[in-house]
Design a protein around this motif. Structure first.
Motif, PDB file in Angstrom:
ATOM      1  N   PRO A 113      -8.398  -2.412  -8.267  1.00 17.63           N
ATOM      2  CA  PRO A 113      -9.298  -1.534  -9.561  1.00 17.63           C
ATOM      3  C   PRO A 113      -8.434  -0.158  -9.676  1.00 17.63           C
ATOM      4  O   PRO A 113      -8.547   0.381 -10.656  1.00 17.63           O
ATOM      5  CB  PRO A 113     -10.580  -1.273  -8.880  1.00 17.63           C
ATOM      6  CG  PRO A 113     -10.546  -2.591  -8.165  1.00 17.63           C
ATOM      7  CD  PRO A 113      -9.571  -2.817  -7.553  1.00 17.63           C
ATOM      8  N   LEU A 114      -7.693   0.085  -8.430  1.00 18.37           N
ATOM      9  CA  LEU A 114      -6.917   1.412  -8.761  1.00 18.37           C
ATOM     10  C   LEU A 114      -5.608   1.499  -8.563  1.00 18.37           C
ATOM     11  O   LEU A 114      -4.708   2.442  -8.427  1.00 18.37           O
ATOM     12  CB  LEU A 114      -7.570   2.400  -7.445  1.00 18.37           C
ATOM     13  CG  LEU A 114      -9.142   2.778  -7.664  1.00 18.37           C
ATOM     14  CD1 LEU A 114      -9.448   3.664  -6.667  1.00 18.37           C
ATOM     15  CD2 LEU A 114      -9.349   3.391  -9.116  1.00 18.37           C
ATOM     16  N   GLU A 115      -5.090   0.340  -9.059  1.00 25.08           N
ATOM     17  CA  GLU A 115      -3.538   0.314  -8.985  1.00 25.08           C
ATOM     18  C   GLU A 115      -3.040  -0.234 -10.411  1.00 25.08           C
ATOM     19  O   GLU A 115      -3.687  -1.060 -11.301  1.00 25.08           O
ATOM     20  CB  GLU A 115      -3.000  -0.933  -7.906  1.00 25.08           C
ATOM     21  CG  GLU A 115      -1.719  -0.734  -8.059  1.00 25.08           C
ATOM     22  CD  GLU A 115      -1.205  -2.029  -7.045  1.00 25.08           C
ATOM     23  OE1 GLU A 115      -0.082  -1.736  -6.027  1.00 25.08           O
ATOM     24  OE2 GLU A 115      -1.975  -3.091  -6.813  1.00 25.08           O
ATOM     25  N   THR A 116      -2.015   0.527 -10.837  1.00 26.40           N
ATOM     26  CA  THR A 116      -1.435   0.271 -12.213  1.00 26.40           C
ATOM     27  C   THR A 116      -0.350  -0.757 -12.221  1.00 26.40           C
ATOM     28  O   THR A 116       0.011  -1.112 -10.895  1.00 26.40           O
ATOM     29  CB  THR A 116      -0.871   1.496 -12.926  1.00 26.40           C
ATOM     30  OG1 THR A 116       0.212   1.744 -12.002  1.00 26.40           O
ATOM     31  CG2 THR A 116      -1.760   2.681 -12.969  1.00 26.40           C
ATOM     32  N   ARG A 139      -5.453   5.602  -3.821  1.00 23.90           N
ATOM     33  CA  ARG A 139      -6.495   5.432  -2.593  1.00 23.90           C
ATOM     34  C   ARG A 139      -7.787   5.618  -3.018  1.00 23.90           C
ATOM     35  O   ARG A 139      -8.117   6.177  -4.316  1.00 23.90           O
ATOM     36  CB  ARG A 139      -6.095   6.266  -1.779  1.00 23.90           C
ATOM     37  CG  ARG A 139      -4.734   6.497  -0.893  1.00 23.90           C
ATOM     38  CD  ARG A 139      -4.494   7.274   0.178  1.00 23.90           C
ATOM     39  NE  ARG A 139      -5.444   7.126   1.100  1.00 23.90           N
ATOM     40  CZ  ARG A 139      -4.808   6.426   2.372  1.00 23.90           C
ATOM     41  NH1 ARG A 139      -3.455   6.388   2.395  1.00 23.90           N
ATOM     42  NH2 ARG A 139      -5.529   6.433   3.200  1.00 23.90           N
ATOM     43  N   TYR A 140      -8.907   4.984  -2.412  1.00 21.25           N
ATOM     44  CA  TYR A 140     -10.281   5.336  -2.674  1.00 21.25           C
ATOM     45  C   TYR A 140     -10.569   6.607  -2.088  1.00 21.25           C
ATOM     46  O   TYR A 140     -10.696   6.646  -0.568  1.00 21.25           O
ATOM     47  CB  TYR A 140     -10.921   3.955  -2.280  1.00 21.25           C
ATOM     48  CG  TYR A 140     -10.758   2.823  -2.896  1.00 21.25           C
ATOM     49  CD1 TYR A 140     -11.293   2.544  -4.200  1.00 21.25           C
ATOM     50  CD2 TYR A 140     -10.150   1.822  -2.248  1.00 21.25           C
ATOM     51  CE1 TYR A 140     -11.214   1.403  -4.897  1.00 21.25           C
ATOM     52  CE2 TYR A 140      -9.721   0.762  -2.868  1.00 21.25           C
ATOM     53  CZ  TYR A 140     -10.520   0.173  -4.202  1.00 21.25           C
ATOM     54  OH  TYR A 140     -10.027  -0.826  -4.819  1.00 21.25           O
ATOM     55  N   ALA A 150     -14.680  -5.471   1.707  1.00 23.68           N
ATOM     56  CA  ALA A 150     -13.404  -5.171   0.805  1.00 23.68           C
ATOM     57  C   ALA A 150     -13.324  -6.201  -0.229  1.00 23.68           C
ATOM     58  O   ALA A 150     -12.943  -6.059  -1.611  1.00 23.68           O
ATOM     59  CB  ALA A 150     -12.099  -4.840   1.406  1.00 23.68           C
ATOM     60  N   ALA A 151     -13.481  -7.442   0.250  1.00 20.00           N
ATOM     61  CA  ALA A 151     -13.363  -8.622  -0.705  1.00 20.00           C
ATOM     62  C   ALA A 151     -14.205  -8.821  -1.863  1.00 20.00           C
ATOM     63  O   ALA A 151     -14.068  -8.976  -3.028  1.00 20.00           O
ATOM     64  CB  ALA A 151     -13.425  -9.932  -0.089  1.00 20.00           C
ATOM     65  N   TYR A 152     -15.462  -8.178  -1.614  1.00 19.92           N
ATOM     66  CA  TYR A 152     -16.566  -8.207  -2.476  1.00 19.92           C
ATOM     67  C   TYR A 152     -16.300  -6.924  -3.383  1.00 19.92           C
ATOM     68  O   TYR A 152     -17.299  -6.547  -4.239  1.00 19.92           O
ATOM     69  CB  TYR A 152     -18.084  -7.926  -2.028  1.00 19.92           C
ATOM     70  CG  TYR A 152     -18.480  -9.509  -1.587  1.00 19.92           C
ATOM     71  CD1 TYR A 152     -19.076 -10.192  -2.695  1.00 19.92           C
ATOM     72  CD2 TYR A 152     -18.305 -10.021  -0.360  1.00 19.92           C
ATOM     73  CE1 TYR A 152     -19.397 -11.447  -2.375  1.00 19.92           C
ATOM     74  CE2 TYR A 152     -19.107 -11.169  -0.302  1.00 19.92           C
ATOM     75  CZ  TYR A 152     -19.274 -11.965  -1.212  1.00 19.92           C
ATOM     76  OH  TYR A 152     -20.034 -13.069  -0.937  1.00 19.92           O
ATOM     77  N   GLY A 153     -15.429  -5.952  -3.220  1.00 26.08           N
ATOM     78  CA  GLY A 153     -15.324  -4.578  -3.788  1.00 26.08           C
ATOM     79  C   GLY A 153     -16.103  -3.574  -3.770  1.00 26.08           C
ATOM     80  O   GLY A 153     -16.336  -2.453  -4.312  1.00 26.08           O
ATOM     81  N   LEU A 154     -16.639  -3.484  -2.492  1.00 30.30           N
ATOM     82  CA  LEU A 154     -17.480  -2.202  -2.113  1.00 30.30           C
ATOM     83  C   LEU A 154     -16.668  -0.860  -2.076  1.00 30.30           C
ATOM     84  O   LEU A 154     -17.170  -0.012  -2.566  1.00 30.30           O
ATOM     85  CB  LEU A 154     -17.923  -2.630  -0.485  1.00 30.30           C
ATOM     86  CG  LEU A 154     -18.849  -1.260   0.048  1.00 30.30           C
ATOM     87  CD1 LEU A 154     -20.274  -1.300  -0.750  1.00 30.30           C
ATOM     88  CD2 LEU A 154     -19.113  -1.648   1.619  1.00 30.30           C
ATOM     89  N   PRO A 155     -15.180  -0.929  -1.668  1.00 33.12           N
ATOM     90  CA  PRO A 155     -14.696   0.292  -2.004  1.00 33.12           C
ATOM     91  C   PRO A 155     -14.814   0.842  -3.264  1.00 33.12           C
ATOM     92  O   PRO A 155     -14.947   2.078  -3.490  1.00 33.12           O
ATOM     93  CB  PRO A 155     -13.325   0.120  -1.449  1.00 33.12           C
ATOM     94  CG  PRO A 155     -13.439  -1.106  -0.556  1.00 33.12           C
ATOM     95  CD  PRO A 155     -14.383  -1.954  -1.301  1.00 33.12           C
ATOM     96  N   PHE A 167       4.549  15.220   1.754  1.00 36.10           N
ATOM     97  CA  PHE A 167       4.814  13.941   2.087  1.00 36.10           C
ATOM     98  C   PHE A 167       3.610  13.024   1.776  1.00 36.10           C
ATOM     99  O   PHE A 167       2.302  13.337   1.636  1.00 36.10           O
ATOM    100  CB  PHE A 167       4.692  13.689   3.649  1.00 36.10           C
ATOM    101  CG  PHE A 167       6.080  14.735   4.116  1.00 36.10           C
ATOM    102  CD1 PHE A 167       7.536  14.402   4.161  1.00 36.10           C
ATOM    103  CD2 PHE A 167       5.680  15.830   4.837  1.00 36.10           C
ATOM    104  CE1 PHE A 167       8.379  15.175   4.373  1.00 36.10           C
ATOM    105  CE2 PHE A 167       6.866  16.751   5.163  1.00 36.10           C
ATOM    106  CZ  PHE A 167       8.255  16.388   4.993  1.00 36.10           C
ATOM    107  N   ARG A 168       4.065  11.548   1.555  1.00 39.77           N
ATOM    108  CA  ARG A 168       3.027  10.466   1.012  1.00 39.77           C
ATOM    109  C   ARG A 168       2.024  10.131   2.363  1.00 39.77           C
ATOM    110  O   ARG A 168       0.926   9.868   2.019  1.00 39.77           O
ATOM    111  CB  ARG A 168       4.020   9.192   0.529  1.00 39.77           C
ATOM    112  CG  ARG A 168       4.425   9.560  -0.629  1.00 39.77           C
ATOM    113  CD  ARG A 168       5.438   8.063  -0.716  1.00 39.77           C
ATOM    114  NE  ARG A 168       6.281   8.500  -2.072  1.00 39.77           N
ATOM    115  CZ  ARG A 168       5.780   7.927  -3.138  1.00 39.77           C
ATOM    116  NH1 ARG A 168       4.724   7.387  -3.575  1.00 39.77           N
ATOM    117  NH2 ARG A 168       6.627   8.099  -4.482  1.00 39.77           N
ATOM    118  N   TYR A 169       2.524  10.166   3.468  1.00 36.76           N
ATOM    119  CA  TYR A 169       1.784   9.517   4.400  1.00 36.76           C
ATOM    120  C   TYR A 169       1.974  10.528   5.740  1.00 36.76           C
ATOM    121  O   TYR A 169       2.845  11.291   5.923  1.00 36.76           O
ATOM    122  CB  TYR A 169       2.307   8.290   5.101  1.00 36.76           C
ATOM    123  CG  TYR A 169       2.418   7.260   3.744  1.00 36.76           C
ATOM    124  CD1 TYR A 169       1.488   6.538   3.133  1.00 36.76           C
ATOM    125  CD2 TYR A 169       4.005   7.054   3.427  1.00 36.76           C
ATOM    126  CE1 TYR A 169       1.671   5.877   2.092  1.00 36.76           C
ATOM    127  CE2 TYR A 169       3.999   5.957   2.384  1.00 36.76           C
ATOM    128  CZ  TYR A 169       3.066   5.688   1.703  1.00 36.76           C
ATOM    129  OH  TYR A 169       3.116   4.773   0.599  1.00 36.76           O
TER     130      TYR A 169
END
Length: 352
Positions: free
Chosen positions: A17-20, A32-33, A193-198, A329-331
């Motif tokens: 849901p949060l990726e283009t 990220r969530y 996560a599979a059910y979309g809780l995040p 930095f990214r990470y």
């Protein structure tokens, strides 16, 4: 709070849901969530408050004292912190297994191979960390993750959730709080996560408030049962473990509710950097406090108050340093190394 539809996990090859589409096409990390990062940082804080006594071997050089009443600070740790934060961390680790598997499918990679490599690298990091802190938990996470890997990849989410509920309930009923809780919590996290809780936690509806009230009501008898549980360590008995699990759920609900208000910004400022660099901070904290314990001779003391202040200072410093690091930095450093070895390629580190 606004009412939003429940999200489901992306199907293999689709976007989160949060990726283009541009992100996926270039193999860039999904956005990220934020609430998950805040929760992860929150859990990290509680874990250090609990672990610091073991890291510095508090009181190990003193003779055992039978029947001594714990101090007020120790009592607060036993009933508000101990066994309350590790379940959050384990649950979120299970979520990450679904995230990585979905990402592997989008990259046309083998989810099993990618996750196995990721868990193997984590085991190596954990073994190195155990030289400083023998009681660290990442070894168990890596081993249990490998044990449940096939289930996470092959079971439908409904069966995964059911198995997670049963395994978690049985482990708490039989053994209280401990490593036996980890498999069920991993499965629950992967199913969530599979059910979309995040995505739901980013903008929860009124159901979360109702759930919070129910869990808060359950917390009262659970903690009372822990207080009156006869004998043994109040943290790790059956009643103490169950109370810890219920309070972990309550803490998650309260933090997510707070993130639905104006408190989200200050919570994000403090906790999100810790959550985004949780592996680096978890390992780094041990490297910082262990030498402090040697210099302060904490093996010859039973006073936990100086340790708690030290932990809070370390966490604040880590939050500030992590924020500065992430501005360039990214990470985090260990996160970047872990990511590179997981995907077996050099991932971009510098922000553009």
């Amino acid at each position: 709070m606004t009412v939003t539809p429940t999200y489901s996990s992306p199907a293999p090859g689709s976007l989160s849901p949060l990726e283009t589409a541009e992100d996926a096409g270039r193999h860039r990390p999904a956005r990220r969530y934020q609430v998950l990062d805040i929760l992860r940082g929150f859990a990290l804080c509680g874990i250090l408050l609990v672990n610091i006594g073991d890291i510095v071997e508090l009181g190990w050089d003193l003779p055992a004292v039978v029947g001594q009443e714990p101090s007020a600070a120790q009592t607060a740790l036993h009933y508000l912190v101990s066994t309350r934060f590790v379940p959050i961390f384990a649950f979120m680790f299970g979520m990450s297994m679904t995230f990585v598997a979905d990402s592997a499918r989008r990259r046309a990679s083998s989810p099993g191979r990618v996750l196995a490599r990721r868990l193997g690298v984590l085991l190596v990091i954990a073994l190195a960390h155990s030289l400083v802190y023998p009681g660290e938990v990442l070894r168990a996470y890596a081993i249990v993750g490998l044990m449940v890997l096939v289930l996470v990849l092959l079971l439908p989410r409904r069966l995964l959730a059911l198995l997670g509920v049963v395994a978690t309930a049985v482990s708490y009923a039989v053994a209280g709080s401990g490593v036996l809780n980890v498999p069920g919590l991993f499965l629950l996290g992967a199913a969530a996560a599979a059910y979309g809780l995040p995505a739901y936690l980013e903008r929860p509806d009124r159901r979360l408030l109702a759930a919070t009230v129910v869990v808060a009501l359950l917390t009262v008898p659970a903690v009372l049962a822990q207080v009156h549980e006869p004998g043994g360590d109040p943290r790790f008995g059956t009643a103490g473990g169950i109370a810890g699990g219920i309070m972990a759920v309550l803490y998650v609900c309260l933090v997510v509710l707070a993130c639905s208000t104006s408190l989200r910004r200050p919570l994000a400022a403090l906790l999100e950097p810790l959550g985004r660099t949780s592996l680096s901070c978890y390992v780094g904290a041990s490297l910082v406090v262990a030498p402090i314990g040697v210099v302060a001779h904490w093996t010859e003391s039973r006073d936990v108050v100086p340790l708690l202040w030290t932990a809070l200072v370390v966490l604040l410093a880590q939050s500030l340093l992590a924020r500065a690091w992430l501005s360039r930095f990214r990470y985090g450093p260990l996160e970047w190394m872990w990511r590179c070895l997981t995907w077996w390629r050099v991932e971009p580190l510098l922000r553009r």
